[in-house]
Design an enzyme around this catalytic site. Structure first.
Site, PDB file in Angstrom:
ATOM      1  CG  ASP A 325      -0.122   0.042   2.537  1.00 53.77           C
ATOM      2  OD1 ASP A 325      -0.386   0.921   3.372  1.00 53.77           O
ATOM      3  OD2 ASP A 325       0.801  -0.780   2.680  1.00 53.77           O
ATOM      4  CD  GLU A 326      -1.216   4.861   2.689  1.00 58.78           C
ATOM      5  OE1 GLU A 326      -2.153   5.650   2.827  1.00 58.78           O
ATOM      6  OE2 GLU A 326      -0.500   4.483   3.626  1.00 58.78           O
TER       7      GLU A 326
HETATM    8  N1  IFG Z   1      -3.730   4.016   5.453  1.00 58.97           N
HETATM    9  C1  IFG Z   1      -2.497   3.244   5.602  1.00 58.97           C
HETATM   10  C2  IFG Z   1      -2.195   2.728   6.989  1.00 58.97           C
HETATM   11  C3  IFG Z   1      -2.620   3.698   8.096  1.00 58.97           C
HETATM   12  C4  IFG Z   1      -4.079   4.057   7.886  1.00 58.97           C
HETATM   13  C5  IFG Z   1      -4.614   4.867   9.069  1.00 58.97           C
HETATM   14  C6  IFG Z   1      -3.709   1.315   4.710  1.00 58.97           C
HETATM   15  C7  IFG Z   1      -3.661   0.041   3.890  1.00 58.97           C
HETATM   16  C8  IFG Z   1      -4.218   4.807   6.593  1.00 58.97           C
HETATM   17  N2  IFG Z   1      -2.584   2.065   4.705  1.00 58.97           N
HETATM   18  O1  IFG Z   1      -4.709   1.600   5.327  1.00 58.97           O
HETATM   19  O2  IFG Z   1      -0.788   2.489   7.105  1.00 58.97           O
HETATM   20  O3  IFG Z   1      -1.795   4.824   8.120  1.00 58.97           O
HETATM   21  O4  IFG Z   1      -6.019   4.942   9.039  1.00 58.97           O
END
Ligand code: IFG
Length: 511
Positions: A325-326
């Site tokens: 992710d991200e």
């Molecule tokens: N998104 C990020 C997480 C976390 C989350 C907090 C995902 C897959 C926001 N990635 O959710 O690491 O920071 O709500």
């Protein structure tokens, strides 16, 4: 003198009679507030008394379940019934058996028959037996008053889950939580028949699992956390202790090593993992998307192979979660070959691949699973590649979302999730164009940027967790908030008795 004694005796007798009348003996099993709600409950109008002399009879393969039940009854009543192995139906007591007669109930289903003298649990597998035990425990108080008899209303319950994957995630990377906290989290899941705990073991702020071939990951990368605290990590021995504790409760541990993004803790631990050959600084903030492995260096894949090999060797469950992710600073043309290569490493160590929905941009190996958290397009792409889906919609199932704007902890980038919103959704329809056959089940992640200890975990997780358990277990057509909230209200006493620091949502008619 004699008359006075007789009078006192008569009053005492009357009082005793009065008290015994007050302690209402349960005789209507359908009045129990089960969560998750079973498929069918029939009452037969009597009651079974659990006594110190009650014996738990088991078939040999159910030794672990028998001991678990004895231990739980000890917590409730202060006595631990004997557990005796037998291969024939006893005349009275509690009998745990694996039997053919319930083949239509599947591996996790069970039939629970409660008669005046004998309680019989029939299941195809130990997991089904364990689920029946959770149902049985919900007919009893968490803690019995010493002066009350332990009575269970008689009847028959036939039950089996809608989805085979009913999970929760705990982010131990942003803030570290020790073994005892993880075990308590596992107890929460077991009580509601959830069967997966996904541990988010690495991120920008911390690396939490010992890797013997790369020791700096924990000695350096595990030495801090969000806010600059001392962090921490699990030795492989402690990780195995968590795995065993979960296994004894029919819960599979899925370890996540998030990559190529969310990797600053590893990049700070080993300079060679960085493209410029320089180790980064440890990070204690809460930004995301600024880190990436160096995808065109061979050492990166040697590193990942070592990590996956060591993790797979101490993970009996069939999945390794590769994150994905991200990865905002990994070029798309680098991300895809990276994910393709990492998938092959996971498969080479005998495990199945699961990742956040972004991994669907790569070429998914067979038997892989994408975890929907935010992007419908990614998830649909995953299904087009025959991947299965775990439903974790951030706007419905992220346990780190605040209940409302007054919540002391949590975030709200995906919106506020009050108890009713966390319950009133259907994993089959939440992503258009995906059918039930594509869905393994659901998972409720708790990210820990703003959560630092067990009390704060409990506040975010309760009372929403039982609702996710019911979404995973019970058919959606049987579920509605107005009926469920009445049952949930009855569990408030159970939360209190378990010293769970839950959020007393005004939407629930707590007793
Ligand atoms: N998104 C990020 C997480 C976390 C989350 C907090 C995902 C897959 C926001 N990635 O959710 O690491 O920071 O709500």
């Amino acid at each position: 003198m004699k008359n006075k004694a007789a009078l006192i005796f008569a009053i005492a007798l009357g009082l005793l009679f009065q008290i015994s009348c007050n302690t209402k003996i349960p005789t209507d099993l359908t009045k129990t507030s089960f969560i998750p709600v079973p498929v069918s409950v029939t009452a037969t109008g009597n009651s079974f008394e659990v006594r110190e002399s009650t014996i738990i009879f088991i078939q040999e393969e159910l030794q672990q379940n028998g001991e678990y039940l004895a231990n739980e009854l000890n917590k409730i009543a202060g006595f631990s019934p004997e557990v005796i192995t037998t291969d024939k139906l006893p005349a009275n007591g509690i009998y745990l058996s694996l039997s053919e007669g319930v083949s239509d109930l599947g591996d996790e289903g069970y039939k629970l028959t409660i008669d005046k003298k004998l309680i019989t649990i029939s299941a195809n597998k130990p997991a089904g037996c364990f689920n029946a035990i959770q149902t049985l425990l919900q007919t009893l108080p968490v803690k019995a008053n010493l002066d009350e008899t332990l009575e269970i209303a008689t009847g028959v319950i036939r039950d089996f889950p809608e989805f085979g994957y009913r999970g929760a995630m705990l982010d131990v990377a942003r803030h570290f939580f020790g073994v005892d906290d993880v075990k308590r989290y596992i107890d929460f899941l077991a009580a509601y028949k959830m069967n997966v705990l996904h541990l988010h073991l690495s991120d920008d702020q911390g690396w939490r699992i010992e890797i013997k071939s790369w020791p700096n990951l924990t000695t350096h990368g595990g030495s801090t956390q969000v806010g600059g605290g001392k962090g921490g990590f699990y030795s492989q021995e402690q990780y195995s202790e968590i795995v065993k504790y979960a296994q004894d409760r029919q819960i599979m541990i899925i370890p996540e090593i998030d990559m190529p993004g969310h990797t600053n803790a590893a990049l700070a631990s080993y300079a060679e993992l960085n493209c410029d050959g320089k180790a980064t600084e440890l990070y204690t903030g809460t930004e995301v998307g600024f880190s990436t492995f160096c995808t065109d260096k061979e050492i990166t894949y040697k590193f990942i192979d070592d990590v996956v090999r060591e993790l797979a060797a101490i993970t009996p469950g069939s999945y390794i979660h590769i994150g994905g992710d991200e990865s905002h600073v990994t070029k798309e043309e680098d991300y895809i070959p990276f994910v393709n290569r990492v998938q092959k490493i996971v498969v080479s160590h005998g495990k199945k691949v699961v990742g956040w929905d972004e991994i669907a941009n790569a070429t998914l190996v067979e038997n892989s699973t994408v975890q929907f958290w935010a992007d419908v397009k990614n998830t649909t792409m995953g299904v087009k590649q025959n991947a299965k889906v775990i439903m974790s919609p951030a706007s419905k199932a992220y346990l780190d979302m605040q209940y409302d704007s007054t919540s002391t902890f949590g975030l709200h980038w995906a919106g506020y999730i009050e108890v009713d919103a966390g319950y009133s959704w259907d994993p089959v329809t939440i992503v258009p164009g995906i059918s039930k056959e594509n869905i393994l089940g659901i998972e409720a992640p708790l990210w820990s940027e703003t959560v630092t200890n067990m009390d704060e975990i409990e506040y975010m997780v309760f009372p929403r967790l039982p609702g996710y358990a019911e979404i995973g277990w019970s058919a959606s057509e049987t579920r509605n908030w107005d009926e469920y909230k009445i049952r949930l209200a009855q569990h408030g006493k159970r939360f209190e008795a378990n010293k769970i620091d839950f959020y007393r949502s005004a939407l629930v008619p707590w007793e």
